[in-house]
Design a protein around this motif. Structure first.
Motif, mmCIF file in Angstrom:
data_model
loop_
_atom_site.group_PDB
_atom_site.id
_atom_site.type_symbol
_atom_site.label_atom_id
_atom_site.label_comp_id
_atom_site.label_asym_id
_atom_site.label_seq_id
_atom_site.Cartn_x
_atom_site.Cartn_y
_atom_site.Cartn_z
ATOM 1 N N ARG A 58 -6.843 -0.995 3.288
ATOM 2 C CA ARG A 58 -7.632 -0.871 4.679
ATOM 3 C C ARG A 58 -8.847 -1.675 4.576
ATOM 4 N NH1 ARG A 58 -7.304 3.515 8.294
ATOM 5 N NH2 ARG A 58 -9.645 3.407 8.826
ATOM 6 N N TYR A 59 -9.466 -1.968 3.302
ATOM 7 C CA TYR A 59 -10.535 -2.838 3.188
ATOM 8 C C TYR A 59 -10.140 -4.221 3.283
ATOM 9 C CZ TYR A 59 -14.288 -5.197 0.738
ATOM 10 O OH TYR A 59 -15.408 -6.160 0.412
ATOM 11 N N GLY A 60 -8.971 -4.621 2.808
ATOM 12 C CA GLY A 60 -8.593 -5.941 2.979
ATOM 13 C C GLY A 60 -7.974 -6.440 4.297
ATOM 14 N N ALA A 61 -7.724 -5.282 5.250
ATOM 15 C CA ALA A 61 -7.270 -5.488 6.813
ATOM 16 C C ALA A 61 -8.360 -5.339 7.542
ATOM 17 C CB ALA A 61 -6.191 -4.547 6.899
ATOM 18 N N SER A 62 -9.716 -5.705 7.296
ATOM 19 C CA SER A 62 -10.661 -5.506 8.351
ATOM 20 C C SER A 62 -10.603 -6.191 9.488
ATOM 21 C CB SER A 62 -11.947 -5.715 7.571
ATOM 22 O OG SER A 62 -12.148 -7.160 7.026
ATOM 23 N N GLY A 63 -9.926 -7.141 9.499
ATOM 24 C CA GLY A 63 -9.648 -8.004 10.536
ATOM 25 C C GLY A 63 -8.719 -7.385 11.806
ATOM 26 N N LEU A 64 -7.910 -6.381 11.390
ATOM 27 C CA LEU A 64 -7.152 -5.725 12.246
ATOM 28 C C LEU A 64 -7.989 -4.813 13.270
ATOM 29 C CD1 LEU A 64 -4.069 -4.518 10.209
ATOM 30 C CD2 LEU A 64 -4.188 -6.330 11.956
ATOM 31 N N GLN A 65 -7.585 -4.396 14.352
ATOM 32 C CA GLN A 65 -8.201 -3.594 15.361
ATOM 33 C C GLN A 65 -7.900 -2.167 14.657
ATOM 34 O OE1 GLN A 65 -6.494 -3.678 19.116
ATOM 35 N NE2 GLN A 65 -7.733 -5.508 19.536
ATOM 36 N N ALA A 66 -9.078 -1.112 14.831
ATOM 37 C CA ALA A 66 -9.130 -0.054 14.451
ATOM 38 C C ALA A 66 -7.808 0.752 14.565
ATOM 39 C CB ALA A 66 -10.260 0.766 14.898
ATOM 40 N N TYR A 67 -7.220 0.676 15.847
ATOM 41 C CA TYR A 67 -6.042 1.541 15.893
ATOM 42 C C TYR A 67 -4.760 1.103 15.163
ATOM 43 C CZ TYR A 67 -1.567 3.136 18.226
ATOM 44 O OH TYR A 67 -0.470 3.881 18.299
ATOM 45 N N ALA A 68 -4.842 -0.422 14.827
ATOM 46 C CA ALA A 68 -3.548 -0.793 13.907
ATOM 47 C C ALA A 68 -3.925 -0.361 12.533
ATOM 48 C CB ALA A 68 -3.635 -2.248 14.076
ATOM 49 N N PRO A 87 0.675 -1.424 0.047
ATOM 50 C CA PRO A 87 -0.013 -0.186 -0.037
ATOM 51 C C PRO A 87 0.774 1.383 0.025
ATOM 52 C CG PRO A 87 0.246 -0.892 2.141
ATOM 53 C CD PRO A 87 0.787 -1.876 1.345
ATOM 54 N N TYR A 88 1.966 1.042 -0.619
ATOM 55 C CA TYR A 88 2.741 2.362 -1.003
ATOM 56 C C TYR A 88 3.597 2.073 -2.122
ATOM 57 C CZ TYR A 88 5.933 -0.716 1.725
ATOM 58 O OH TYR A 88 6.724 -1.580 2.159
ATOM 59 N N SER A 89 4.303 3.509 -2.581
ATOM 60 C CA SER A 89 4.998 3.267 -3.884
ATOM 61 C C SER A 89 5.944 2.130 -4.014
ATOM 62 C CB SER A 89 5.722 4.459 -4.058
ATOM 63 O OG SER A 89 6.625 4.453 -5.222
ATOM 64 N N VAL A 90 6.100 1.399 -5.058
ATOM 65 C CA VAL A 90 7.042 0.270 -5.105
ATOM 66 C C VAL A 90 8.707 0.687 -5.203
ATOM 67 C CG1 VAL A 90 5.533 -1.516 -5.849
ATOM 68 C CG2 VAL A 90 6.788 0.056 -7.447
ATOM 69 N N PRO A 138 10.541 -14.822 -12.204
ATOM 70 C CA PRO A 138 9.998 -13.382 -12.061
ATOM 71 C C PRO A 138 9.009 -13.165 -10.857
ATOM 72 C CG PRO A 138 9.855 -13.918 -14.402
ATOM 73 C CD PRO A 138 9.812 -15.376 -13.639
ATOM 74 N N VAL A 139 9.388 -11.982 -10.103
ATOM 75 C CA VAL A 139 8.423 -11.677 -8.947
ATOM 76 C C VAL A 139 7.933 -10.258 -9.292
ATOM 77 C CG1 VAL A 139 8.420 -11.367 -6.291
ATOM 78 C CG2 VAL A 139 9.223 -13.552 -7.449
ATOM 79 N N THR A 140 6.663 -9.820 -9.288
ATOM 80 C CA THR A 140 6.194 -8.591 -9.323
ATOM 81 C C THR A 140 5.936 -8.119 -7.988
ATOM 82 O OG1 THR A 140 3.989 -9.438 -9.899
ATOM 83 C CG2 THR A 140 5.431 -9.089 -11.688
ATOM 84 N N VAL A 141 6.098 -6.704 -8.179
ATOM 85 C CA VAL A 141 5.405 -6.061 -6.682
ATOM 86 C C VAL A 141 4.335 -5.010 -7.278
ATOM 87 C CG1 VAL A 141 7.489 -4.729 -6.442
ATOM 88 C CG2 VAL A 141 5.740 -5.012 -4.438
ATOM 89 N N GLU A 142 3.280 -4.926 -6.704
ATOM 90 C CA GLU A 142 2.388 -3.675 -7.222
ATOM 91 C C GLU A 142 1.879 -2.871 -6.118
ATOM 92 O OE1 GLU A 142 -2.259 -3.680 -9.220
ATOM 93 O OE2 GLU A 142 -1.208 -5.569 -8.578
ATOM 94 N N ALA A 143 1.723 -1.497 -6.294
ATOM 95 C CA ALA A 143 1.412 -0.628 -5.303
ATOM 96 C C ALA A 143 -0.273 -0.796 -5.498
ATOM 97 C CB ALA A 143 1.796 0.702 -5.679
ATOM 98 N N ILE A 144 -0.905 -0.666 -4.233
ATOM 99 C CA ILE A 144 -2.270 -0.549 -4.354
ATOM 100 C C ILE A 144 -2.588 0.729 -3.099
ATOM 101 C CG2 ILE A 144 -2.984 -2.957 -4.584
ATOM 102 C CD1 ILE A 144 -3.231 -3.478 -1.718
ATOM 103 N N SER A 145 -3.943 1.034 -3.345
ATOM 104 C CA SER A 145 -4.196 2.252 -2.467
ATOM 105 C C SER A 145 -4.106 1.830 -1.013
ATOM 106 C CB SER A 145 -5.488 3.143 -2.935
ATOM 107 O OG SER A 145 -6.553 2.181 -2.850
ATOM 108 N N VAL A 146 -4.071 2.905 -0.189
ATOM 109 C CA VAL A 146 -4.125 2.762 1.229
ATOM 110 C C VAL A 146 -5.677 2.121 1.528
ATOM 111 C CG1 VAL A 146 -4.086 3.585 3.539
ATOM 112 C CG2 VAL A 146 -2.312 4.095 2.033
ATOM 113 N N GLU A 147 -6.528 2.962 0.884
ATOM 114 C CA GLU A 147 -8.077 2.689 0.956
ATOM 115 C C GLU A 147 -8.293 1.019 0.622
ATOM 116 O OE1 GLU A 147 -6.863 5.044 -0.675
ATOM 117 O OE2 GLU A 147 -7.493 6.747 0.902
#
Length: 280
Positions: free
Chosen positions: A228-238, A159-162, A216-225
């Protein structure tokens, strides 16, 4: 006897192993009985079940110890206050040595969990205790969190620039330094930045992973939003503080200098390629 808090986490286990290699007696403080086998395997000679936030438990844990390696669980929403209380308890009993596991650049207010560690550092500096503060960069081992995706899909997402640059450090090197400052004299009243020897972007790290795997291994940047959608299992503070950290990385990277680590180790720090060779 050396007390290690947060002993069942990846940092705590690494520090226990490094201390065991030196023949040190260690007391592992854990908060779940299920973790006892892991800390015993890592070399803990004494195990205590307790809560960092319970003063009575900390008083028992500190009884009879000569040093404390203070790790507060990652992304703990009360890290500042919790750390301050533990430092005060250690000062009350006249603990001979306290080593605090902080983070590189804790004074960056834009990353709240870093900023919280600075509050603990302030408490240490004013406590009168002989302290040492370790400030590691992001671990090389963090790539292992994406390892299944790399093997299954040939790439991973961040979730940040590669192109953001960092100086990842090997957890084993950090643990080796921790064992040194816990068992040897000459490190009191000091703060040490622990960074790896290379400045690498996420794209460059992915390329080295690809070389290691022979594909080959690729890395892709996604938005923080999206993250956050995929990290719904984390507590809000985290979720909130990690989102701010990723935004900081996106703009500034997270670059330090490896000279201090090399001096403390007495050898060149582990390079990213060397770390990758250890992965089975």
């Amino acid at each position: 006897m050396i007390l290690v808090t947060g002993a069942a986490g990846k940092t705590g286990l690494a520090v226990l192993r490094a201390l065991a290699a030196r023949g040190a007696d260690t007391r592992a403080l854990i908060h779940k009985a299920d973790y006892e086998a892991a800390v015993r395997t890592a070399g803990a000679t004494d195990v205590m079940l307790g809560d960092l936030a319970a003063p009575a438990d900390m008083a028992t844990a500190l009884s009879g110890v000569d040093a404390l390696y203070l790790i507060i669980p990652n992304m703990h929403p009360q890290e500042a206050g919790l750390g301050q209380h533990i430092v005060a308890q250690a000062a009350d009993v006249g603990l001979p040595r306290l080593v605090y596991h902080s983070v590189l650049y804790p004074h960056i207010e834009a990353m709240p969990h870093h900023w919280a560690k600075l509050r603990v550092e302030e408490a240490l500096i004013s406590s009168g205790l002989p302290f040492t503060i370790l400030q590691p960069a992001a671990y090389m081992q963090n790539i292992l969190g994406y390892w299944d995706a790399i093997l299954d899909q040939g790439g991973y997402q961040l979730p940040y620039s590669v192109e953001a640059k960092s100086t990842p450090v090997d957890l084993g090197d950090v643990a080796e330094v921790a064992a040194s400052v816990l068992t040897e004299d000459g490190y009191a009243f000091a703060s040490f930045e622990l960074c790896g020897p290379e400045t690498l972007s996420a794209r460059e790290q992915a390329a080295q992973v690809g070389e290691r795997l022979g594909q080959p291994v690729t890395v892709e940047a996604i938005s923080v939003e999206d993250w956050r959608y995929g990290a719904s299992g984390l507590q809000a503070y985290a979720r909130n503080t990690l989102s701010q950290m990723f935004s900081y990385y996106d703009q500034h990277g997270f670059i330090g200098n490896g000279a201090v680590l090399q001096q403390l180790l007495g050898r060149p720090p582990t390079r990213f390629r060397e770390f990758l060779q250890r992965i089975n």
